[in-house]
Design a protein around this motif. Structure first.
Motif, PDB file in Angstrom:
ATOM      1  N   ILE A   1       0.846  -1.202   0.000  1.00 52.88           N
ATOM      2  CA  ILE A   1       0.000   0.000   0.000  1.00 52.88           C
ATOM      3  C   ILE A   1       0.877   1.246   0.000  1.00 52.88           C
ATOM      4  O   ILE A   1       2.101   1.164   0.189  1.00 52.88           O
ATOM      5  CB  ILE A   1      -0.934   0.029   1.233  1.00 52.88           C
ATOM      6  CG1 ILE A   1      -0.108   0.001   2.528  1.00 52.88           C
ATOM      7  CG2 ILE A   1      -1.927  -1.111   1.196  1.00 52.88           C
ATOM      8  CD1 ILE A   1      -0.944   0.179   3.782  1.00 52.88           C
ATOM      9  N   GLN A   2       0.240   2.394  -0.176  1.00 53.44           N
ATOM     10  CA  GLN A   2       0.944   3.661  -0.107  1.00 53.44           C
ATOM     11  C   GLN A   2       0.858   4.237   1.296  1.00 53.44           C
ATOM     12  O   GLN A   2      -0.127   3.999   2.022  1.00 53.44           O
ATOM     13  CB  GLN A   2       0.343   4.661  -1.102  1.00 53.44           C
ATOM     14  CG  GLN A   2       0.509   4.265  -2.571  1.00 53.44           C
ATOM     15  CD  GLN A   2       1.963   4.136  -2.971  1.00 53.44           C
ATOM     16  OE1 GLN A   2       2.413   3.077  -3.408  1.00 53.44           O
ATOM     17  NE2 GLN A   2       2.709   5.227  -2.809  1.00 53.44           N
ATOM     18  N   GLU A   3       1.871   4.970   1.658  1.00 55.18           N
ATOM     19  CA  GLU A   3       1.885   5.647   2.945  1.00 55.18           C
ATOM     20  C   GLU A   3       0.606   6.463   3.121  1.00 55.18           C
ATOM     21  O   GLU A   3       0.145   7.120   2.175  1.00 55.18           O
ATOM     22  CB  GLU A   3       3.109   6.567   3.016  1.00 55.18           C
ATOM     23  CG  GLU A   3       3.703   6.682   4.393  1.00 55.18           C
ATOM     24  CD  GLU A   3       5.091   7.310   4.376  1.00 55.18           C
ATOM     25  OE1 GLU A   3       5.426   8.001   3.399  1.00 55.18           O
ATOM     26  OE2 GLU A   3       5.828   7.095   5.352  1.00 55.18           O
TER      27      GLU A   3
ATOM     28  N   SER B   1      -5.451   0.185  19.966  1.00 52.74           N
ATOM     29  CA  SER B   1      -4.215   0.620  20.587  1.00 52.74           C
ATOM     30  C   SER B   1      -3.518   1.529  19.597  1.00 52.74           C
ATOM     31  O   SER B   1      -2.964   1.080  18.594  1.00 52.74           O
ATOM     32  CB  SER B   1      -3.328  -0.576  20.933  1.00 52.74           C
ATOM     33  OG  SER B   1      -2.082  -0.144  21.452  1.00 52.74           O
ATOM     34  N   GLY B   2      -3.579   2.838  19.852  1.00 53.79           N
ATOM     35  CA  GLY B   2      -2.970   3.788  18.919  1.00 53.79           C
ATOM     36  C   GLY B   2      -3.585   3.674  17.531  1.00 53.79           C
ATOM     37  O   GLY B   2      -4.807   3.795  17.379  1.00 53.79           O
ATOM     38  N   ARG B   3      -2.770   3.386  16.532  1.00 57.48           N
ATOM     39  CA  ARG B   3      -3.269   3.259  15.159  1.00 57.48           C
ATOM     40  C   ARG B   3      -3.737   1.834  14.837  1.00 57.48           C
ATOM     41  O   ARG B   3      -4.085   1.536  13.690  1.00 57.48           O
ATOM     42  CB  ARG B   3      -2.156   3.659  14.175  1.00 57.48           C
ATOM     43  CG  ARG B   3      -1.766   5.136  14.219  1.00 57.48           C
ATOM     44  CD  ARG B   3      -0.762   5.502  13.134  1.00 57.48           C
ATOM     45  NE  ARG B   3       0.520   4.818  13.327  1.00 57.48           N
ATOM     46  CZ  ARG B   3       1.009   3.917  12.488  1.00 57.48           C
ATOM     47  NH1 ARG B   3       0.347   3.574  11.383  1.00 57.48           N
ATOM     48  NH2 ARG B   3       2.173   3.349  12.717  1.00 57.48           N
TER      49      ARG B   3
ATOM     50  N   LEU C   1      -6.333  -3.908  11.743  1.00 60.30           N
ATOM     51  CA  LEU C   1      -6.353  -2.712  10.906  1.00 60.30           C
ATOM     52  C   LEU C   1      -5.271  -1.768  11.396  1.00 60.30           C
ATOM     53  O   LEU C   1      -5.214  -1.460  12.592  1.00 60.30           O
ATOM     54  CB  LEU C   1      -7.724  -2.035  10.974  1.00 60.30           C
ATOM     55  CG  LEU C   1      -7.826  -0.627  10.390  1.00 60.30           C
ATOM     56  CD1 LEU C   1      -7.666  -0.660   8.875  1.00 60.30           C
ATOM     57  CD2 LEU C   1      -9.169   0.008  10.759  1.00 60.30           C
ATOM     58  N   ILE C   2      -4.418  -1.335  10.489  1.00 56.53           N
ATOM     59  CA  ILE C   2      -3.438  -0.297  10.786  1.00 56.53           C
ATOM     60  C   ILE C   2      -3.867   0.942  10.013  1.00 56.53           C
ATOM     61  O   ILE C   2      -3.947   0.918   8.777  1.00 56.53           O
ATOM     62  CB  ILE C   2      -2.009  -0.700  10.366  1.00 56.53           C
ATOM     63  CG1 ILE C   2      -1.606  -2.017  11.027  1.00 56.53           C
ATOM     64  CG2 ILE C   2      -1.012   0.402  10.716  1.00 56.53           C
ATOM     65  CD1 ILE C   2      -0.262  -2.559  10.552  1.00 56.53           C
ATOM     66  N   THR C   3      -4.177   2.008  10.727  1.00 62.70           N
ATOM     67  CA  THR C   3      -4.629   3.216  10.058  1.00 62.70           C
ATOM     68  C   THR C   3      -3.453   4.139   9.768  1.00 62.70           C
ATOM     69  O   THR C   3      -2.417   4.094  10.447  1.00 62.70           O
ATOM     70  CB  THR C   3      -5.662   3.967  10.904  1.00 62.70           C
ATOM     71  OG1 THR C   3      -5.052   4.323  12.149  1.00 62.70           O
ATOM     72  CG2 THR C   3      -6.888   3.109  11.166  1.00 62.70           C
ATOM     73  N   ALA C   4      -3.627   4.960   8.750  1.00 61.75           N
ATOM     74  CA  ALA C   4      -2.627   5.976   8.390  1.00 61.75           C
ATOM     75  C   ALA C   4      -1.225   5.379   8.379  1.00 61.75           C
ATOM     76  O   ALA C   4      -0.337   5.801   9.121  1.00 61.75           O
ATOM     77  CB  ALA C   4      -2.709   7.152   9.346  1.00 61.75           C
ATOM     78  N   SER C   5      -1.031   4.388   7.544  1.00 61.51           N
ATOM     79  CA  SER C   5       0.220   3.621   7.560  1.00 61.51           C
ATOM     80  C   SER C   5       1.428   4.494   7.223  1.00 61.51           C
ATOM     81  O   SER C   5       1.332   5.519   6.551  1.00 61.51           O
ATOM     82  CB  SER C   5       0.129   2.464   6.577  1.00 61.51           C
ATOM     83  OG  SER C   5      -0.011   2.950   5.260  1.00 61.51           O
ATOM     84  N   ARG C   6       2.564   4.032   7.740  1.00 64.35           N
ATOM     85  CA  ARG C   6       3.838   4.715   7.522  1.00 64.35           C
ATOM     86  C   ARG C   6       4.823   3.732   6.929  1.00 64.35           C
ATOM     87  O   ARG C   6       4.683   2.521   7.088  1.00 64.35           O
ATOM     88  CB  ARG C   6       4.392   5.223   8.848  1.00 64.35           C
ATOM     89  CG  ARG C   6       3.447   6.101   9.614  1.00 64.35           C
ATOM     90  CD  ARG C   6       3.891   6.272  11.045  1.00 64.35           C
ATOM     91  NE  ARG C   6       2.940   7.058  11.815  1.00 64.35           N
ATOM     92  CZ  ARG C   6       2.947   7.148  13.136  1.00 64.35           C
ATOM     93  NH1 ARG C   6       3.849   6.504  13.838  1.00 64.35           N
ATOM     94  NH2 ARG C   6       2.043   7.883  13.748  1.00 64.35           N
TER      95      ARG C   6
END
Lengths: 112, 115
Positions: free
Chosen positions: B13-15, B58-60, B75-80
């Motif tokens: 995925i994209q950041e 927990s956080g993102r 689910l990881i939101t707003a990935s980095r």
């Protein structure tokens, strides 16, 4: 934050040789585990250890494997006569008795 | 039985985008955990959900558990870019005497977050 440490990071051995993998669990932890991960495969449970004895072991953990807590800090996994198929990443883990486990960085064992 | 099967096996995925990974299991469980593994490194615990819980944050990170379907999602939101790693679910069936927890891991999802 306390960490589980493992030595060596990489061990190369010849088939039939004995190897000892070393782990220093987190100091106030009482439950200790060994897992292994063959390249590209799942992490597999080998053995759990508590109160100086094995609590549970998998079918992988046969007579060639043994574990020991020789002093108050180290936890070792010994493979008596290594086989090619023992080549894997070996992870030590420890816990205070909750499901959450703290893993070490692993020892990559290569059997040639 | 094969416990803890994740899908997809790989996700790119994209950041800034969200990443969703799924895990299915076959036997009854007491707890389900998600761990992360950076290439060639050890496993790091991310989050634990008990069998009587349906969702945790927990956080993102957001994890759900559906025991009727024997499945969980992470689910990881707003990935980095730093989230790039392999993600594993791990289940336990409870104590086998005392507080010893044998974890059964899935094959993992390799997440790549492109900057």
């Amino acid at each position: 934050e306390p960490e589980v440490t493992q030595t060596p990071s990489h061990q190369v051995t010849q088939m039939g040789q004995e190897v000892i993998l070393r782990c220093v669990p987190i100091s106030n932890h009482l439950y200790f585990y060994w897992y292994r991960q063959i390249l590209g495969q799942k992490v597999e449970f080998l053995v759990s250890f508590y109160n100086n004895e094995i609590s549970e072991k998998s079918e992988i953990f046969d007579d060639q494997f043994s574990v020991e807590r020789p002093d108050g800090s180290n936890f070792t996994l010994k493979i008596r006569s290594t086989k090619l198929e023992d080549s894997a990443m070996y992870f030590c883990a420890s816990s205070v008795g909750t499901p959450k486990q703290y893993f070490g960085p692993g020892t990559r064992l290569t059997v040639t | 039985s094969q416990q803890g099967e994740e899908d997809p096996q790989a996700l790119s995925i994209q950041e800034g985008e969200n990443a969703t990974m799924n895990c299915s299991y076959k036997t009854s469980i007491n707890n389900l955990q998600w761990y992360r593994q950076n290439s060639g490194r050890g496993l790091v615990h991310l989050i634990l959900i008990r069998s009587n819980e349906r969702e945790k944050h927990s956080g993102r990170l957001r994890v759900t558990l559906d025991t009727s379907k024997k499945s969980s999602s992470l689910l990881i939101t707003a990935s980095r870019a730093a989230d790039t790693a392999s993600y594993f679910c791990a289940t336990d069936g409870g104590n086998s005497g005392g507080s010893n927890y044998k974890l059964t891991f899935g094959k993992g999802t390799l997440l790549t977050v492109n900057p």
